[in-house]
Design an enzyme around this catalytic site. Sequence first.
Site, PDB file in Angstrom:
ATOM      1  N   VAL A  56      -2.686  -1.403 -19.587  1.00 41.29           N
ATOM      2  CA  VAL A  56      -2.225  -0.172 -18.684  1.00 41.29           C
ATOM      3  C   VAL A  56      -2.639  -0.400 -17.015  1.00 41.29           C
ATOM      4  O   VAL A  56      -1.890  -0.220 -16.289  1.00 41.29           O
ATOM      5  CB  VAL A  56      -2.833   1.041 -19.094  1.00 41.29           C
ATOM      6  CG1 VAL A  56      -2.464   2.316 -18.334  1.00 41.29           C
ATOM      7  CG2 VAL A  56      -2.316   1.288 -20.620  1.00 41.29           C
ATOM      8  N   ALA A  57      -3.853  -0.724 -16.998  1.00 41.11           N
ATOM      9  CA  ALA A  57      -4.328  -1.120 -15.663  1.00 41.11           C
ATOM     10  C   ALA A  57      -3.718  -2.046 -14.939  1.00 41.11           C
ATOM     11  O   ALA A  57      -3.186  -2.112 -13.780  1.00 41.11           O
ATOM     12  CB  ALA A  57      -6.040  -0.960 -15.608  1.00 41.11           C
ATOM     13  N   GLU A  66       3.473  -1.538 -13.732  1.00 40.60           N
ATOM     14  CA  GLU A  66       4.760  -0.521 -14.149  1.00 40.60           C
ATOM     15  C   GLU A  66       5.127   0.225 -12.858  1.00 40.60           C
ATOM     16  O   GLU A  66       6.354   0.509 -12.870  1.00 40.60           O
ATOM     17  CB  GLU A  66       4.243   0.241 -15.173  1.00 40.60           C
ATOM     18  CG  GLU A  66       3.801  -0.259 -16.392  1.00 40.60           C
ATOM     19  CD  GLU A  66       3.065   0.439 -17.473  1.00 40.60           C
ATOM     20  OE1 GLU A  66       2.647   1.594 -16.830  1.00 40.60           O
ATOM     21  OE2 GLU A  66       3.270   0.432 -18.553  1.00 40.60           O
ATOM     22  N   ASP A  97      32.271  -2.070  17.354  1.00 46.31           N
ATOM     23  CA  ASP A  97      33.124  -1.622  18.503  1.00 46.31           C
ATOM     24  C   ASP A  97      32.621  -1.457  19.470  1.00 46.31           C
ATOM     25  O   ASP A  97      31.243  -1.484  19.891  1.00 46.31           O
ATOM     26  CB  ASP A  97      33.737  -0.511  17.898  1.00 46.31           C
ATOM     27  CG  ASP A  97      34.401  -0.398  16.425  1.00 46.31           C
ATOM     28  OD1 ASP A  97      35.248  -1.293  16.511  1.00 46.31           O
ATOM     29  OD2 ASP A  97      34.296   0.463  15.584  1.00 46.31           O
ATOM     30  N   ASP A 122      39.566   1.249   9.026  1.00 44.78           N
ATOM     31  CA  ASP A 122      38.524   0.097   8.983  1.00 44.78           C
ATOM     32  C   ASP A 122      37.711   0.103   7.743  1.00 44.78           C
ATOM     33  O   ASP A 122      36.581  -0.545   7.491  1.00 44.78           O
ATOM     34  CB  ASP A 122      37.463   0.753  10.155  1.00 44.78           C
ATOM     35  CG  ASP A 122      37.757   0.457  11.307  1.00 44.78           C
ATOM     36  OD1 ASP A 122      38.652  -0.500  11.607  1.00 44.78           O
ATOM     37  OD2 ASP A 122      37.488   1.444  12.352  1.00 44.78           O
ATOM     38  N   GLU A 145      -8.614  -7.942 -11.703  1.00 40.48           N
ATOM     39  CA  GLU A 145      -9.158  -7.217 -13.062  1.00 40.48           C
ATOM     40  C   GLU A 145      -9.264  -7.866 -14.324  1.00 40.48           C
ATOM     41  O   GLU A 145     -10.006  -7.709 -15.015  1.00 40.48           O
ATOM     42  CB  GLU A 145      -8.380  -5.725 -13.051  1.00 40.48           C
ATOM     43  CG  GLU A 145      -8.497  -4.717 -11.631  1.00 40.48           C
ATOM     44  CD  GLU A 145      -7.617  -3.528 -11.865  1.00 40.48           C
ATOM     45  OE1 GLU A 145      -7.354  -3.369 -13.106  1.00 40.48           O
ATOM     46  OE2 GLU A 145      -7.225  -3.027 -10.849  1.00 40.48           O
ATOM     47  N   ASN A 162      -7.934   1.324 -11.400  1.00 41.59           N
ATOM     48  CA  ASN A 162      -6.342   1.282 -11.290  1.00 41.59           C
ATOM     49  C   ASN A 162      -5.877   2.694 -10.368  1.00 41.59           C
ATOM     50  O   ASN A 162      -5.023   2.476  -9.559  1.00 41.59           O
ATOM     51  CB  ASN A 162      -5.897   1.130 -12.489  1.00 41.59           C
ATOM     52  CG  ASN A 162      -4.391   1.042 -12.505  1.00 41.59           C
ATOM     53  OD1 ASN A 162      -3.958   0.123 -11.873  1.00 41.59           O
ATOM     54  ND2 ASN A 162      -3.690   1.983 -13.056  1.00 41.59           N
ATOM     55  N   THR A 164      -6.791   2.385  -6.528  1.00 39.41           N
ATOM     56  CA  THR A 164      -6.441   1.452  -5.523  1.00 39.41           C
ATOM     57  C   THR A 164      -4.802   1.325  -5.856  1.00 39.41           C
ATOM     58  O   THR A 164      -4.255   0.924  -4.902  1.00 39.41           O
ATOM     59  CB  THR A 164      -7.066   0.003  -6.063  1.00 39.41           C
ATOM     60  OG1 THR A 164      -6.868  -0.210  -7.306  1.00 39.41           O
ATOM     61  CG2 THR A 164      -8.568  -0.018  -5.692  1.00 39.41           C
ATOM     62  N   ASP A 165      -4.249   1.552  -6.885  1.00 36.26           N
ATOM     63  CA  ASP A 165      -2.673   1.481  -6.862  1.00 36.26           C
ATOM     64  C   ASP A 165      -2.142   2.734  -6.732  1.00 36.26           C
ATOM     65  O   ASP A 165      -0.948   2.640  -6.444  1.00 36.26           O
ATOM     66  CB  ASP A 165      -2.392   1.234  -8.460  1.00 36.26           C
ATOM     67  CG  ASP A 165      -2.797  -0.079  -8.930  1.00 36.26           C
ATOM     68  OD1 ASP A 165      -3.537  -0.955  -8.083  1.00 36.26           O
ATOM     69  OD2 ASP A 165      -2.358  -0.328 -10.131  1.00 36.26           O
TER      70      ASP A 165
END
Length: 941
Positions: A303-304, A308, A350, A666, A731, A768, A771-772
Amino acid sequence: MVALPEVAAAPQDRPPYRRTARDVVASLAGDGKRGLTDGEARDRLRRYGRNELPSAPPVPAWRRFLAQFKDVLTGLLLVATAVSFAAWWLEPEGPVPYEALTILAVVLLNGVLGFAQESRAEQALAALEAMSAPSARVLRDGEQRMVPTPELVPGDLLLLEEGDTIAADARVVESIALRAAESALTGESTAASKDSAPLAEEAGIGDRTNMVFSGTAIAAGRGRAVVTGTGRATEIGRIAASLQATEEAPTPLQKELDGVGKLLGAAVVAIAVVIGATLVLVEHLNALADLLDVLLLAVSLAVAAVPEGLTAITTIVLSLGTRRMAERNVIVRKLSSVETLGSTTTICSDKTGTLTRNEMTVRAVVTASGRVDLTGTGYDPAGEVQQGGEPVEDPALLEEVSRTLAAGELANNAALRQEGGRWTVQGDPTEGALVVAARKVGHASEALHGRFPRVGEVPFSSERKLMSTAHTDAQDPGRTMVFSKGAPDVLLARCTEERVGAGTRPLTPARREELGRAVDALAAEALRTLGVAYRALGRDAAAEAVTEELEQALVFLGVVGMIDPPRPEARDAVARAKRAGVRPVMITGDHPATASAIAAELGIAESGAAAVTGTALQRMDEAELRDTVREVAVYARVAPEHKLRIVRALHANGEIAAMTGDGVNDAPALKAADIGVAMGITGTDVAKGAADMVLADDDFASIVAAVEEGRSIFANIQRFLRFLLSSNIGEVLVMFLGVVFAGTIGLVAEEGSALVVPLLATQILWINLLTDSGPALALGVEPPDHDVMLRPPRDPRSRVLPGRAWLDIVFIGVVMAVGTLLVMDWELPGGLVSGADAGQGIGRARTMGFTTLVFFQLFNTFNSRFEHHSTFHRLFANRWLWLAVAGSAALQVAVVHLPFLQRPFRTVPLDAGDWLLCVSVASSVVWIGELKKRVLRGRRG
């Protein structure tokens, strides 16, 4: 012009298209001349509801929160914790499962953070949608208003012009060559003509020639229509189920990141399974509690370490970046265009309003008796007619100039207004300049239009380059006058005579050549030229007979020269684009000499460089065109279909092109371009709907600013990717190498446990969590670097993280893992190295390894800011990063020293020497990174 017909009112139960326009307006309690009042519009909005299509109900917040836990790994972790609680419940005399409690708390906190980030991203995107929300031009209280589409109500009087997207079903009450593109409803590819006459019989949607429908567009002409149905009551509302907006497909970048996440996730899950199996087999675990601990550990690691959140964080960074772009007057409609901005090699722009002010000012008028100059600038009607710097005294010349400007004022749909002491023009700036010039020679609009009321019009189109209006003459009631204005070469081809003083003379070939040279002379001064002519029809001419056939045998009045001065910031923006490796290209419908002069002044082209005309483009085959677009920077007298050919030729040459546009025609070029850019002020709804971005200020400098922001956003994505992936790999390697080399570093199981692991499941999830979230997002809002516009455009085929970047990521992960395990080895007896205080227990060693890895990742945020620049480059430019790092460090200190957190995370207090060791070793990621960057800079230099 088709006015309201005088026909007896039909029964009220008939549909609007079978009743007269006057009857429909009356049945809606509307006003065909002044529209609704503001008060009545508010009452009707409450009564009928907002003019919006039925949509799927919003997902409740609780469902969005639960969706944070839907992935398999998180579910497995929750199941494992539930089993731990169940085992404790069955054996209450056993130890309280603090680790399971902590894991549950961390998972819930991660879910809360994910929910908050998702909500913030949705709010950012909703704000962008609100900025680009469509609006409709209506008549309320007798004044023109721009009203948000959702606030339209039945009875509102819509003012329709070419390019408008129709915002509600409405009954036509006035039509001037009005045609609507209804393929979205009827499937018919050709535009349908519209008038106000009632239909006698029942008719299908495609045959209701007096109705316009929500979601379709005005293809030509102009008119008025009274709203008869909004929201669910519209034709498109009745079939809204098949028109529901689908979820936006992921961008190429998001797809690539999703692939990276899945690949890395598979590898991490495999490693977690290997670690779990190794622990079970090597340690001969068979107790339920031990097996649950192994499951918690393996799943926590997965998970860490599985990134995801890559796609979610990318979406947040993109949305926050687009909000910054909105602050710089660039409204992004498609997130994928942000990725493409960094690869842009050519900006096709233009001229009028984008590179210039879009405030036309008439500077010169050339007639049969000579040339005069008009003083004054902008839309302020103060000024006088001069020749050689002195007031004009020649009565014939003054007569010719007066008639020329009067005709220009009459063949005109613009209005001059003074608001708050400032003069503004409502309508086309070119037409506004003629109104201002007519005022300068003494023509008041009210007096002119009072004598010459308009009775018909042949609208301007980019194909004809001409516009004509028909007027009766109040001083000569039986006479009809036709006034025309347009491109001088087009208009002269339709003229047979020329006005001279109070009379006329035949227009000879020699005089035509002389006028052509006069037009070229004005264009060489960067003046836009416009020819003006008239025709007097017989007393029996019917007002409704004004068609293109009457634009023949005209009497030429003169040529008007006007200038739209370059924006002061445009030259600098052009220079910045060139330094960034982006080639600016001017595409305009103006005269070639005017285009070349403006392009040279702005630095787009060299002085004297010739412009390629639309006629020349038409003669080129595809191979010639590809060669032309490689070198040419100025195109003049270009029609919208030529823009599409230019875009396709640029694509064939491998260019990534941005294309600006504002008109209906255009739209194909805007769709074909890698980045379609519509004008927010002058652009039609059709152009905005086809574009990827909309300029709120119609300014070229905003396009260059968007390129800078796009490059900065992509660089920020690379920053947080380097950080997240290197940290996650660190990790995983700590756990894998720690298990494999447990005996080598002196790692043994603590008392009461059969597991031999460097870090616990709760500690991995905590790292996790720290830091994430904050640090990763802070890297995503790093301010643009000073050299971001000094680099060449990014190759769109390149990976977001090339092979070299992956080597750096793995290298940093190894540094983190080795440093963390060496600190633990220092605290453990019997390892490779032994510190003075070694042997104080696994708890202290694990706490130090835990803390070292946290600070490794915090230091790595600074290391990840730049791939080549020093870590100390613009060290304090990103205050959010400092706040995120400081907050994460404070939380780690709390986990180590606060008693109520020590037990769930199994930490012990550290002294000053321990902290110094942990922080010093963790800082090595910066110093090693600095050495690597210095080597790389040396190789590059």
